[in-house]
Design an enzyme around this catalytic site. Structure first.
Site, PDB file in Angstrom:
ATOM      1  N   ASP A  79     -10.333  16.722  26.881  1.00  0.00           N
ATOM      2  CA  ASP A  79     -11.022  15.470  26.576  1.00  0.00           C
ATOM      3  C   ASP A  79     -10.681  14.964  25.188  1.00  0.00           C
ATOM      4  O   ASP A  79     -10.872  15.664  24.187  1.00  0.00           O
ATOM      5  CB  ASP A  79     -12.537  15.676  26.693  1.00  0.00           C
ATOM      6  CG  ASP A  79     -13.300  14.371  26.615  1.00  0.00           C
ATOM      7  OD1 ASP A  79     -12.846  13.375  27.223  1.00  0.00           O
ATOM      8  OD2 ASP A  79     -14.349  14.333  25.953  1.00  0.00           O
TER       9      ASP A  79
ATOM     10  N   LYS B 152     -18.329   6.410  36.386  1.00  0.00           N
ATOM     11  CA  LYS B 152     -18.727   5.223  35.630  1.00  0.00           C
ATOM     12  C   LYS B 152     -18.569   3.992  36.516  1.00  0.00           C
ATOM     13  O   LYS B 152     -17.712   3.132  36.318  1.00  0.00           O
ATOM     14  CB  LYS B 152     -17.901   5.109  34.350  1.00  0.00           C
ATOM     15  CG  LYS B 152     -18.152   6.270  33.391  1.00  0.00           C
ATOM     16  CD  LYS B 152     -17.263   6.196  32.170  1.00  0.00           C
ATOM     17  CE  LYS B 152     -17.520   7.383  31.242  1.00  0.00           C
ATOM     18  NZ  LYS B 152     -16.635   7.382  30.062  1.00  0.00           N
TER      19      LYS B 152
ATOM     20  N   ARG C 221     -20.788 -16.497  49.086  1.00  0.00           N
ATOM     21  CA  ARG C 221     -20.823 -15.969  47.721  1.00  0.00           C
ATOM     22  C   ARG C 221     -20.794 -14.446  47.701  1.00  0.00           C
ATOM     23  O   ARG C 221     -20.077 -13.837  46.893  1.00  0.00           O
ATOM     24  CB  ARG C 221     -22.067 -16.466  46.988  1.00  0.00           C
ATOM     25  CG  ARG C 221     -22.136 -16.081  45.515  1.00  0.00           C
ATOM     26  CD  ARG C 221     -21.111 -16.837  44.692  1.00  0.00           C
ATOM     27  NE  ARG C 221     -19.830 -16.153  44.563  1.00  0.00           N
ATOM     28  CZ  ARG C 221     -18.674 -16.774  44.392  1.00  0.00           C
ATOM     29  NH1 ARG C 221     -18.615 -18.092  44.360  1.00  0.00           N
ATOM     30  NH2 ARG C 221     -17.561 -16.093  44.283  1.00  0.00           N
TER      31      ARG C 221
ATOM     32  N   GLU D 243     -15.290  20.714  30.633  1.00  0.00           N
ATOM     33  CA  GLU D 243     -14.755  19.763  29.663  1.00  0.00           C
ATOM     34  C   GLU D 243     -14.530  20.492  28.338  1.00  0.00           C
ATOM     35  O   GLU D 243     -15.432  21.161  27.828  1.00  0.00           O
ATOM     36  CB  GLU D 243     -15.751  18.622  29.471  1.00  0.00           C
ATOM     37  CG  GLU D 243     -15.344  17.591  28.440  1.00  0.00           C
ATOM     38  CD  GLU D 243     -16.450  16.571  28.220  1.00  0.00           C
ATOM     39  OE1 GLU D 243     -16.448  15.550  28.941  1.00  0.00           O
ATOM     40  OE2 GLU D 243     -17.310  16.800  27.347  1.00  0.00           O
TER      41      GLU D 243
ATOM     42  N   LYS E 204     -20.111  19.681  30.968  1.00  0.00           N
ATOM     43  CA  LYS E 204     -19.747  18.853  29.821  1.00  0.00           C
ATOM     44  C   LYS E 204     -20.405  19.387  28.552  1.00  0.00           C
ATOM     45  O   LYS E 204     -21.109  20.403  28.594  1.00  0.00           O
ATOM     46  CB  LYS E 204     -20.142  17.406  30.093  1.00  0.00           C
ATOM     47  CG  LYS E 204     -19.426  16.826  31.327  1.00  0.00           C
ATOM     48  CD  LYS E 204     -19.965  15.479  31.744  1.00  0.00           C
ATOM     49  CE  LYS E 204     -19.534  14.392  30.795  1.00  0.00           C
ATOM     50  NZ  LYS E 204     -18.068  14.126  30.898  1.00  0.00           N
TER      51      LYS E 204
END
Length: 287
Positions: free
Chosen positions: A218, A135, A100, A197, A167
Site C-alpha cells: 500500500d 469504494k 431519466r 495490507e 488493514k
C-alpha cells in the site's frame, strides 16, 4: 456477461423509480396526450465504452412491460459520438417516465467502463490484473462492479463477508499482524483467503511469517515495491501480491512492472466522468 440477479435488480429499479416519480410524472401527464406512441432513440453524445444496456432495458420493463427495447451495440463496445445505442418503443408517457433513470444508470456505468478500459490499456501486455475496490456508491455496488468487468477489469471482494482483508486499523485492534491472521484463520472456512495490507518491508515480513494468502503493498514507491515483490517471491512464491494506493494513469505501468499480480484502483468507481448519453423521441404517432 450481464449476471446481476434479475429479481434483485428489478426491486432496486422499483425503489429508484418511486424516488423519482413519487405520486406521478406531472409534466408528462399534463403535457403529452394519453395514448400517444413514440420511439425513443438512445445515442452517445461522446466517445466511450458502453455499459448498462440490459439495465436500461430492465428500467423500461418495470415502468411498462408493453414497451419494446432493442440494442444496436454490444455491452463493452467502444463507440463514437453520435452512435445510436438502442431504441425503446411504445407509450410516450412510459418512455418519458423511465427515461431519466435509464439514462442515469447507463451514463454512470458507461463512465466506469470507459475509465476502466483506459487503465487496462495502460498495462496492456503485462501479466497483471486491474481490479476495483469497495469504494462504490451505496446501493449501486453490483452495477458498478459489473461496469468494471465490462471495461475489461476484474473485481476485488464484493463486501466484508467474502474475504478477510486485514488493514492498518485491524492490526492495531488485534495487536499485530500475526495475531490478526491467526485469529481470522481459526474461524474462516479453508476456501476463504486472507489478505494483509502492508506499508513497509517490516510489515511485509510479518505478513509472510503469519501465512497471509495475499499481501497488499500500500502506497509504496516503485523502488520499495520492487524490493517487496522480490522478497515475497523468494520466501513465499505462492502468495498473491497486490499493489494499491495512489494509483494513477501516470504511475500504473511502473507499478505493474514491479512484478505484482494485481493492481487495485478505487478511482474506477468513485472518480469517473459519466458518459454523456441522451434519448430523443422520433417517429411519434398518436394512437
Amino acid at each position: 456477461m450481464f449476471n446481476i440477479e434479475r429479481l434483485a435488480l428489478r426491486e432496486q429499479i422499483a425503489a429508484w423509480l418511486k424516488e423519482d416519480i413519487g405520486t406521478g410524472d406531472v409534466t408528462t401527464a399534463f403535457t403529452v396526450p394519453k395514448g400517444q406512441q413514440s420511439k425513443g432513440i438512445i445515442h452517445a453524445k461522446e466517445d466511450g465504452v458502453i455499459a448498462g444496456l440490459p439495465v436500461a432495458e430492465a428500467v423500461f420493463e418495470v415502468v411498462d412491460p408493453h414497451l419494446t427495447f432493442h440494442a444496436f451495440v454490444q455491452e463493452g463496445e467502444r463507440v463514437q459520438k453520435g452512435t445510436i445505442l438502442a431504441e425503446v418503443e411504445g407509450s410516450t408517457h412510459s418512455i418519458l417516465t423511465g427515461e431519466r433513470l435509464a439514462l442515469n444508470l447507463m451514463q454512470r456505468m458507461s463512465g466506469i467502463a470507459t475509465k476502466t478500459a483506459v487503465f487496462v490499456e495502460a498495462i496492456a501486455g503485462l501479466p497483471v490484473r486491474l481490479v476495483d475496490t469497495r469504494k462504490t456508491t451505496p446501493g449501486h455496488r453490483a452495477l458498478e462492479k459489473y461496469a468494471v468487468r465490462v471495461g475489461g477489469g476484474a473485481n476485488h471482494r464484493y463486501g466484508l463477508y467474502d474475504a478477510v482483508m486485514i488493514k492498518d486499523n485491524h492490526i492495531k485492534g488485534a495487536g499485530s499482524i500475526r495475531d490478526a491472521v491467526s485469529r481470522a484463520r481459526e474461524h474462516i472456512p479453508y476456501t476463504m483467503k486472507i489478505e494483509v495490507e502492508t506499508e513497509s518491508m517490516d510489515q511485509v515480513q510479518q505478513a509472510i511469517q503469519a501465512g497471509a494468502d495475499i499481501i497488499m503493498l500500500d502506497n509504496m514507491s516503485s523502488t520499495h515495491m520492487q524490493e517487496a515483490v522480490k522478497v515475497i517471491r523468494e520466501q513465499a512464491p505462492h502468495v498473491l501480491i497486490e499493489a494499491s494506493g495512489g494509483v494513477t494513469l501516470e504511475t500504473i505501468r511502473d507499478k505493474a512492472l514491479s512484478g505484482v499480480d494485481v493492481i487495485s484502483v478505487g478511482a474506477l468507481t468513485y472518480s469517473f466522468h459519466a458518459l454523456d448519453i441522451s434519448l430523443d423521441l422520433n417517429e411519434k404517432k398518436v394512437g
